[in-house]
Design an enzyme around this catalytic site. Sequence first.
Site, PDB file in Angstrom:
ATOM      1  N   GLY A 106       5.125   1.335   4.802  1.00  0.00           N
ATOM      2  CA  GLY A 106       6.470   1.913   4.671  1.00  0.00           C
ATOM      3  C   GLY A 106       7.456   1.044   3.906  1.00  0.00           C
TER       4      GLY A 106
ATOM      5  N   LYS B 233       0.096   4.238  -0.266  1.00  0.00           N
ATOM      6  CA  LYS B 233      -0.580   5.400   0.336  1.00  0.00           C
ATOM      7  C   LYS B 233      -0.393   6.637  -0.552  1.00  0.00           C
ATOM      8  CE  LYS B 233      -0.196   3.165   4.777  1.00  0.00           C
ATOM      9  NZ  LYS B 233      -0.083   3.251   6.229  1.00  0.00           N
TER      10      LYS B 233
ATOM     11  N   GLY C 217       2.680   2.361  10.873  1.00  0.00           N
ATOM     12  CA  GLY C 217       3.646   3.440  10.720  1.00  0.00           C
ATOM     13  C   GLY C 217       4.332   3.835  12.018  1.00  0.00           C
TER      14      GLY C 217
ATOM     15  N   GLU D 252      -6.832   4.725   7.996  1.00  0.00           N
ATOM     16  CA  GLU D 252      -6.595   6.144   7.707  1.00  0.00           C
ATOM     17  C   GLU D 252      -7.841   6.776   7.085  1.00  0.00           C
ATOM     18  OE1 GLU D 252      -2.997   5.475   5.519  1.00  0.00           O
ATOM     19  OE2 GLU D 252      -1.990   4.902   7.382  1.00  0.00           O
TER      20      GLU D 252
ATOM     21  N   SER E  13       3.583  -2.029  10.388  1.00  0.00           N
ATOM     22  CA  SER E  13       5.033  -2.108  10.602  1.00  0.00           C
ATOM     23  C   SER E  13       5.608  -3.492  10.281  1.00  0.00           C
ATOM     24  CB  SER E  13       5.406  -1.688  12.026  1.00  0.00           C
ATOM     25  OG  SER E  13       5.011  -0.350  12.255  1.00  0.00           O
TER      26      SER E  13
ATOM     27  N   ASN F 117       0.868  -1.174   0.000  1.00  0.00           N
ATOM     28  CA  ASN F 117       0.000   0.000   0.000  1.00  0.00           C
ATOM     29  C   ASN F 117       0.908   1.227   0.000  1.00  0.00           C
ATOM     30  OD1 ASN F 117      -1.772   2.063   0.472  1.00  0.00           O
ATOM     31  ND2 ASN F 117      -2.437   1.363   2.495  1.00  0.00           N
TER      32      ASN F 117
ATOM     33  N   GLU G 248      -5.222  -4.819  10.515  1.00  0.00           N
ATOM     34  CA  GLU G 248      -4.221  -3.779  10.732  1.00  0.00           C
ATOM     35  C   GLU G 248      -4.514  -3.069  12.055  1.00  0.00           C
ATOM     36  OE1 GLU G 248      -2.422  -2.667   6.567  1.00  0.00           O
ATOM     37  OE2 GLU G 248      -3.799  -1.141   7.286  1.00  0.00           O
TER      38      GLU G 248
ATOM     39  N   HIS H 252      -9.516   1.177   5.058  1.00  0.00           N
ATOM     40  CA  HIS H 252      -8.236   1.401   5.751  1.00  0.00           C
ATOM     41  C   HIS H 252      -8.467   2.347   6.925  1.00  0.00           C
ATOM     42  CE1 HIS H 252      -4.110   2.499   6.596  1.00  0.00           C
ATOM     43  NE2 HIS H 252      -3.751   1.425   5.908  1.00  0.00           N
TER      44      HIS H 252
HETATM   45  P1  13P Z   1       3.134   0.423   7.734  1.00  0.00           P
HETATM   46  O1  13P Z   1       3.685  -0.838   7.130  1.00  0.00           O
HETATM   47  O2  13P Z   1       3.855   1.653   7.280  1.00  0.00           O
HETATM   48  O3  13P Z   1       2.996   0.336   9.221  1.00  0.00           O
HETATM   49  O4  13P Z   1       1.645   0.600   7.156  1.00  0.00           O
HETATM   50  C1  13P Z   1       0.764  -0.463   7.216  1.00  0.00           C
HETATM   51  C2  13P Z   1      -0.456  -0.113   6.457  1.00  0.00           C
HETATM   52  O5  13P Z   1      -1.215   0.759   6.852  1.00  0.00           O
HETATM   53  C3  13P Z   1      -0.718  -0.830   5.205  1.00  0.00           C
HETATM   54  O6  13P Z   1      -1.996  -0.587   4.724  1.00  0.00           O
END
Ligand code: 13P
Length: 259
Positions: free
Chosen positions: A236, A12, A174, A98, A214, A10, A168, A96
């Site tokens: 990330g 983002k 993150g 977010e 993460s 992802n 998640e 998601h």
């Molecule tokens: P990270 O791997 O940066 O923690 O993000 C996970 C995520 O939100 C994937 O959709």
Amino acid sequence: MPRIITIAGNWKMNKTASESVDLAKPIIQALNNQNEVAVIVCPPFTALQAVSGLIENSSVRLGAQNVSDKASGAYTGEISAAMLRDLHVTHVILGHSERRAYYSETDAFINKKVLAALENNLKPILCVGETLDEREGNKTFDVIHTQIKGGLAGVTIAQAENLIIAYEPVWAIGTGKTATPALAQEVHAFIRKELSALLGESVAQKTRILYGGSMKPDNAAALLAEQDIDGGLIGGAALAAKDFLALVESGKAAAGKKA
Ligand code: 13P
């Protein structure tokens, strides 16, 4: 049949179209037509066309990060499932955390998008997960139950074949704080039980449940070794080809052990 390990990136709101090409190229070249692991990259909308051109003859699949719940019409700023299909997009990340947190997406709204995706041959990757407050308040399982039930309302057993779930935990996204393999496994097993109650045991056993939060090359093997963890949704570490490819390698190793 073991569930195929799936590594999804992802991206983002990162990478312009040309930067996306730079990131996707070495991934696609390195993976070529391997099919031990299912690999999905999810660039931003503006890069889908450029990346789509690269993956034409590859086994790497293309995902979007959102889709409209509407088919077409006067919905300024929205992107429909048909528009995504036209760019050879096969998957779409929905729900998601977010989007839930920053854009107020509710389970009911996410459900409309899940149904729109499924009706248009897009495979939803439905994300669920609890916040730190919810975990500390012992609400994790309630939250997951509500998100799964709400997000999948009206999904038929036949449609569920095209469904992927991602667990998640919001506190792990993150932050560098990964859920321990045991903790993640506990929630994944719970999700599978919920799927069984909702759509039957056969669907529950076939549905891939990815872990996200993460996930990195150094912690992936332990997570992927867990019985109900069928892959990763990577943020990330999906932004560097080397790390993402290392995660695919972890996926291959886990697939070998689970076969
Ligand atoms: P990270 O791997 O940066 O923690 O993000 C996970 C995520 O939100 C994937 O959709």
